[in-house]
Design an enzyme around this catalytic site. Structure first.
Site, short mmCIF file in Angstrom:
data_model
loop_
_atom_site.label_atom_id
_atom_site.label_comp_id
_atom_site.label_asym_id
_atom_site.label_seq_id
_atom_site.Cartn_x
_atom_site.Cartn_y
_atom_site.Cartn_z
N ASP A 131 40.24 52.89 49.23
CA ASP A 131 40.93 52.07 50.25
C ASP A 131 39.99 50.97 50.75
OD1 ASP A 131 43.06 51.36 51.82
OD2 ASP A 131 43.14 53.21 52.97
N HIS B 50 45.31 59.40 58.67
CA HIS B 50 44.72 58.29 57.89
C HIS B 50 44.99 57.01 58.69
CE1 HIS B 50 44.00 56.16 53.89
NE2 HIS B 50 44.64 55.22 54.57
N HIS C 99 44.18 53.29 60.21
CA HIS C 99 43.47 52.02 60.10
C HIS C 99 43.22 51.48 61.51
CE1 HIS C 99 43.66 51.15 55.66
NE2 HIS C 99 44.45 52.21 55.75
N CYS D 116 44.86 47.02 53.05
CA CYS D 116 45.81 47.25 51.98
C CYS D 116 46.32 45.91 51.46
CB CYS D 116 46.99 48.10 52.48
SG CYS D 116 48.27 48.33 51.24
N ASN E 69 40.07 51.12 57.29
CA ASN E 69 40.26 52.42 57.91
C ASN E 69 39.29 52.53 59.08
OD1 ASN E 69 40.50 52.71 54.79
ND2 ASN E 69 41.82 54.29 55.66
P1 HMG Z 1 55.91 48.23 38.11
O1 HMG Z 1 55.65 46.81 37.75
O2 HMG Z 1 57.20 48.56 38.76
O3 HMG Z 1 55.68 49.25 36.91
O4 HMG Z 1 54.71 48.69 39.05
P2 HMG Z 1 56.18 49.31 35.42
O5 HMG Z 1 56.27 50.77 35.09
O6 HMG Z 1 57.38 48.43 35.24
O7 HMG Z 1 54.94 48.69 34.61
C1 HMG Z 1 54.57 47.33 34.72
C2 HMG Z 1 53.20 47.14 34.09
O8 HMG Z 1 52.21 47.92 34.77
C3 HMG Z 1 53.14 47.61 32.63
O9 HMG Z 1 52.14 46.81 31.99
C4 HMG Z 1 52.59 49.02 32.76
O10 HMG Z 1 51.96 49.47 31.60
C5 HMG Z 1 51.62 48.88 33.89
P3 HMG Z 1 52.55 45.51 31.10
O11 HMG Z 1 53.48 46.06 30.06
O12 HMG Z 1 53.21 44.55 32.06
O13 HMG Z 1 51.23 45.02 30.59
N1 HMG Z 1 51.40 50.12 34.62
C6 HMG Z 1 50.20 50.66 34.86
N2 HMG Z 1 48.95 50.27 34.53
C7 HMG Z 1 47.93 51.06 34.93
N3 HMG Z 1 48.10 52.20 35.65
C8 HMG Z 1 49.33 52.60 36.00
C9 HMG Z 1 50.44 51.82 35.60
N4 HMG Z 1 51.76 51.95 35.78
C10 HMG Z 1 52.34 50.91 35.18
N5 HMG Z 1 49.47 53.72 36.72
C11 HMG Z 1 53.24 50.34 39.97
C12 HMG Z 1 54.67 49.99 39.60
C13 HMG Z 1 53.29 51.58 40.84
C14 HMG Z 1 52.45 50.61 38.71
C15 HMG Z 1 52.63 49.15 40.75
O14 HMG Z 1 53.50 48.80 41.77
C16 HMG Z 1 51.27 49.44 41.30
O15 HMG Z 1 50.29 49.60 40.57
N6 HMG Z 1 51.15 49.51 42.63
C17 HMG Z 1 49.90 49.87 43.25
C18 HMG Z 1 49.84 49.39 44.62
C19 HMG Z 1 48.58 49.89 45.27
O16 HMG Z 1 47.66 50.38 44.65
N7 HMG Z 1 48.51 49.72 46.62
C20 HMG Z 1 47.37 50.14 47.37
C21 HMG Z 1 47.26 51.62 47.48
S1 HMG Z 1 48.37 52.35 48.68
C22 HMG Z 1 47.53 52.19 50.19
O17 HMG Z 1 46.52 51.54 50.25
C23 HMG Z 1 48.04 52.96 51.38
C24 HMG Z 1 47.22 54.22 51.65
O18 HMG Z 1 45.85 53.90 51.88
C25 HMG Z 1 47.78 54.93 52.89
C26 HMG Z 1 47.96 53.99 54.09
O19 HMG Z 1 47.00 53.35 54.52
O20 HMG Z 1 49.08 53.95 54.58
C27 HMG Z 1 47.29 55.20 50.50
MG MG Z 2 45.02 53.22 53.78
#
Ligand code: HMG
Ligand code: MG
Length: 299
Positions: free
Chosen positions: A16, A207, A209, A240, A249
Site C-alpha cells: 500500500d 486499516h 489511512h 491508493c 496509511n
Molecule cells: P480488467 O481490465 O477488468 O481485467 O482488470 P481483465 O481480466 O479484463 O484483464 C485485462 C488485462 O489485465 C489482461 O491483459 C489480463 O491478462 C491482465 P492484456 O490482455 O490486456 O494484456 N490481468 C492481470 N495481469 C496481472 N495480474 C492479474 C491480472 N488480471 C488481469 N491479476 C483487474 C481487473 C482486477 C486485473 C484490475 O482492475 C486491477 O489490476 N486492479 C488493481 C487495482 C489495485 O491494485 N488497486 C490498489 C489496491 S486496493 C487498495 O489499495 C485498497 C486497500 O489498501 C484497502 C483500503 O485502503 O481501503 C487494499
Molecule cells: Mg489501503
C-alpha cells in the site's frame, strides 16, 4: 470493553505504501525494506500485489519480490490477488498468504477493480477455493468503510454485508479500510459495532489511512471496541491510485508508540522501525509522515 493485551501489526508499506509511487522503485530496495521490517519485529508483511501492471505499474515486479524474499522465521509474507490469474501467479512464486480486496462502495469497486461488488464477490469465490486447496490463507479487504471518494457517506450496514460475505466465503480475517481517511472516532466505533454483529471482533482488522489526521484517534476508538489487528505503513507511506488525494496509511511508528504507551504488546522494536522509516523515505525521496519517526530521528 478493555483494551486488548497484545496487537498484531500488519505492515502494508511495501504494498500500500509503495503502490502509488510514480517513479520505479528497484526490487532490491523493496526487498531491503521488507527485510528491515522483519528485523524490527514485524510478524506480518504485505509484500506485493499480483494485479495488472497496466493498472498499478509499481507492483509489476511482484514475482521478483515474492521469490526474492529472505524468509525470517515466524514472519508471514502476503500478497494481494484480485482474481484467479493473480492467485495462480502468486502460488507459482510460493506465496503463503494472499488477500482479496472488495469495497463497500459500488463506484469505488468499479474504479478499483473494474466490476460491481456482486461481481467481485463472485470472482473471489474461486480464488478462495483454489487458495484453500493449496493450503494458502486468504485475508479479505473491504474499502471505503468510512466514506467513498465518489459516493460520499457509506452505511455501516453496507460494510457489514460485504464483510460478512467475505468471511462466510472463507477469509480468515477481514480488514476494514478507511481508504480516504475521512472517518472520525464515533463513526469508526459505529462501523465496527455493525460489522462485529456478524463476525467475531478478533477476526477484524483496522486499516486506516491518515488523510484527515484522524487515524490514531480512530484506532484508539476501535481498540476500545476490542480490535486487536492493525494495518499500518512505515513512515506513513502511500495512497491508493484509485482514490485521488488519499494519503498514506497511519504510520507504523506512530501506532507502535501509541500501543507502547497503552502497555499493549506488539513485539516490535520502535527504534529499529523508526530507522527503517528514515532509511526508506531517504531512499525514495519522500517526506517521513511519521511524527514519531521524525521526532526520534531528531534526537
Ligand atoms: P480488467 O481490465 O477488468 O481485467 O482488470 P481483465 O481480466 O479484463 O484483464 C485485462 C488485462 O489485465 C489482461 O491483459 C489480463 O491478462 C491482465 P492484456 O490482455 O490486456 O494484456 N490481468 C492481470 N495481469 C496481472 N495480474 C492479474 C491480472 N488480471 C488481469 N491479476 C483487474 C481487473 C482486477 C486485473 C484490475 O482492475 C486491477 O489490476 N486492479 C488493481 C487495482 C489495485 O491494485 N488497486 C490498489 C489496491 S486496493 C487498495 O489499495 C485498497 C486497500 O489498501 C484497502 C483500503 O485502503 O481501503 C487494499
Ligand atoms: Mg489501503
Amino acid at each position: 470493553m478493555a483494551f486488548p493485551h497484545s496487537v498484531r501489526l500488519v505492515e502494508v508499506g511495501p504494498r500500500d505504501g509503495l503502490q502509488n509511487e510514480p517513479e520505479p522503485i528497484s526490487t532490491a530496495t523493496k526487498l531491503e525494506l521488507i527485510d528491515r521490517l522483519g528485523a524490527a519485529g514485524i510478524r506480518h508483511i504485505e509484500a506485493a500485489s499480483f494485479v495488472s501492471p497496466k493498472w498499478v505499474p509499481q507492483m509489476a515486479d511482484h514475482r521478483e519480490v515474492i521469490t526474492g524474499l529472505t524468509h525470517r522465521p515466524g514472519v508471514v509474507y502476503s500478497a494481494l490477488t484480485p482474481n484467479l490469474k493473480g492467485l495462480e501467479a502468486a502460488l507459482e512464486c510460493g506465496v503463503e498468504e494472499v488477500a482479496v480486496f472488495g469495497a463497500a462502495s459500488e463506484a469505488f469497486s468499479q474504479k478499483n477493480i473494474n466490476c460491481s461488488i456482486a461481481e467481485s464477490l463472485q470472482r473471489f469465490e474461486p480464488v478462495l477455493e483454489r487458495a484453500k486447496a493449496a493450503n494458502v490463507r486468504v485475508r479479505g479487504y473491504v474499502s471505503c468503510v468510512l466514506g467513498c471518494p465518489y459516493e460520499g457517506e457509506i452505511e455501516p450496514t453496507k460494510v457489514a454485508d460485504v464483510s460478512k460475505a467475505l468471511y462466510e466465503m472463507g477469509c480468515y480475517e477481514v480488514s476494514l479500510g478507511d481508504t480516504i481517511g475521512t472517518g472520525t472516532p464515533l463513526k469508526a466505533k459505529r462501523m465496527i459495532e455493525a460489522v462485529s454483529r456478524d463476525i467475531p471482533i478478533e477476526k477484524l482488522a483496522a486499516h486506516f489511512h491518515d488523510t484527515y489526521g484522524q487515524a490514531l484517534a480512530n484506532l484508539y476508538a476501535v481498540l476500545e471496541e476490542g480490535i486487536a489487528v492493525i494495518d499500518s505503513s512505515v513512515a506513513g507511506l502511500g495512497g491508493c491510485p484509485y482514490a485521488k488525494g488519499a494519503s498514506g496509511n497511519v504510520a507504523s511508528e506512530d501506532v507502535v508508540y501509541l500501543l507502547d504507551g497503552l502497555r499493549i504488546e506488539t513485539g516490535i522494536d520502535l527504534d529499529e522501525l523508526a530507522g527503517t522509516g528514515t532509511w526508506i523515505t531517504q531512499a525514495i525521496g519522500r517526506p517521513n509522515r511519521s511524527k514519531v519517526g521524525v521526532a526520534l530521528a531528531a534526537k
